[in-house]
Scaffold this active site. Structure first.
Site, PDB file in Angstrom:
ATOM      1  CE  LYS A 103      -4.259   1.781   2.259  1.00 49.01           C
ATOM      2  NZ  LYS A 103      -4.900   2.053   1.004  1.00 49.01           N
TER       3      LYS A 103
HETATM    4  N1  PMP Z   1      -7.732  -1.662  -3.085  1.00 51.05           N
HETATM    5  C1  PMP Z   1      -7.389  -0.411  -3.141  1.00 51.05           C
HETATM    6  C2  PMP Z   1      -6.533   0.095  -4.124  1.00 51.05           C
HETATM    7  C3  PMP Z   1      -7.219   0.259  -2.012  1.00 51.05           C
HETATM    8  O1  PMP Z   1      -6.728   1.341  -1.782  1.00 51.05           O
HETATM    9  C4  PMP Z   1      -7.920  -0.093  -0.666  1.00 51.05           C
HETATM   10  C5  PMP Z   1      -8.458   0.707   0.548  1.00 51.05           C
HETATM   11  N2  PMP Z   1      -7.155   0.459   1.405  1.00 51.05           N
HETATM   12  C6  PMP Z   1      -8.675  -1.529  -0.777  1.00 51.05           C
HETATM   13  C7  PMP Z   1      -8.376  -2.134  -2.023  1.00 51.05           C
HETATM   14  C8  PMP Z   1      -9.461  -2.312   0.304  1.00 51.05           C
HETATM   15  O2  PMP Z   1      -8.545  -2.620   1.371  1.00 51.05           O
HETATM   16  P1  PMP Z   1      -8.909  -2.425   2.674  1.00 51.05           P
HETATM   17  O3  PMP Z   1     -10.245  -3.203   2.979  1.00 51.05           O
HETATM   18  O4  PMP Z   1      -7.739  -3.071   3.453  1.00 51.05           O
HETATM   19  O5  PMP Z   1      -9.150  -1.008   3.252  1.00 51.05           O
END
Ligand code: PMP
Length: 312
Positions: A160
């Site tokens: 991320k």
């Molecule tokens: N894909 C992307 C590109 C994101 O930015 C996010 C948000 N973090 C998610 C999926 C979903 O991840 P999460 O459920 O861990 O927030």
């Protein structure tokens, strides 16, 4: 959307007033986009308290993102967890969004910042429904973006990373400019990947389908939903899907910490199913909100309670 605000920010081991969390203009991450972060939420609980949802899992992903991109956070997971809970208490927030950010400081410029200091921040502020309360209740309108999701061997989509979000912002701007709420991105082979900041699920004939973890972020809400579905005897398949399968799904929803579980009522101007949130979406949404608000004791392990009195 209102701008974030609260009283305190945690920066490099210290709580400092919100307005004093300023950085040098040569902060390396600002120039080249190499930083890692997390988005996490804390919710007001049924018993009146506040708890962070899946804090340990988010801090684990932050560490993994750092490992992938070789940005070594100087603070361990326990220190980060304790600082997070104290920050919420100090800011007296009964529910909030949390941003953990590990970034490279000013120092050497150029593309090999070997000895620049790695800095760490935790920020907390109130943030409502990311895709709107109306979107949560009635569903949103999506469009497949002309921008393609990251190729797995170019920018490391399991991390991320701050810079990865250029791709997301391009896609989001493109579809919002055309009157839609959210973008759906396809991968470099043309299969459905994810939303600009969410994972995607489709339902057909009662079976839940979601793309495998090839080019997408390993979403924590995605993992949560898969577990909640399996615990409710809903079959889940992690399989590639084509764009036209979006058009023939009975239900579609997006998942993310910010977006929670947001139903999709339209894709590329075609109604999804009946054009209103379907039974599987509503069931999982209901379960998810029960879990995050502490109404489901069997999932209490996912909640880290905030002790407000300790920060006085
Ligand atoms: N894909 C992307 C590109 C994101 O930015 C996010 C948000 N973090 C998610 C999926 C979903 O991840 P999460 O459920 O861990 O927030």
């Amino acid at each position: 959307m209102s701008t974030p605000n609260a009283d305190w920010i945690w920066l490099d081991g210290e709580f400092i007033p919100w307005d004093q969390a300023n950085l040098h203009i040569l902060t390396h991450t600002l120039h080249y986009g190499l930083g890692v972060f997390e988005g996490t939420r804390a919710y007001k609980q049924e018993d009146g308290g506040t708890a962070v949802f899946r804090l340990g899992k988010h801090l684990e992903r932050l560490e993994r993102s750092g490992k992938i991109l070789q940005i070594e956070n100087t603070y361990d997971r326990d220190t980060m967890a304790a600082a997070t809970l104290e920050l919420i208490a100090r800011n007296n927030l009964e529910s909030c969004y949390l941003r953990h950010l590990v970034f490279i400081d000013a120092g050497v410029m150029g593309l090999h910042p070997k000895d620049n200091r790695i800095r760490t921040a935790i920020i907390a502020w109130p943030w409502g429904a990311y895709l709107g309360e109306d979107g949560l209740a009635k569903g949103i309108r999506c469009k497949v973006s002309s921008y393609v999701r990251h190729f797995p061997n170019s920018s490391m989509s399991k991390a991320k990373a701050t810079g990865n979000y250029i791709n997301s912002i391009l896609a989001k701007r493109e579809v919002v400019a055309n009157g839609y709420d959210e973008a759906i991105l396809l991968d470099t082979d043309g299969y459905v990947a994810e939303g600009s900041g969410e994972n995607i699920f489709m339902v057909r004939d009662g079976v839940l389908k979601t793309p495998p973890l090839t080019s997408i972020l390993e979403g924590i809400t995605r993992e949560t939903v898969i577990q909640l579905a399996r615990d409710s005897d809903i079959r889940v398949e992690q399989v590639l899907s084509t764009r036209d399968e979006l058009y023939t799904s009975d239900e579609i929803f997006l998942t993310g910490t910010a977006a929670e579980i947001t139903p999709v009522r339209e894709v590329d101007d075609r109604p999804v199913g009946t054009g209103t949130p379907g039974p599987v979406t509503k069931k999982l949404q209901d379960l998810y909100f029960g879990v995050i608000e502490g109404r489901r004791p069997e999932y209490r392990d996912w909640l880290s309670p905030v002790a407000f009195d300790r920060a006085a």
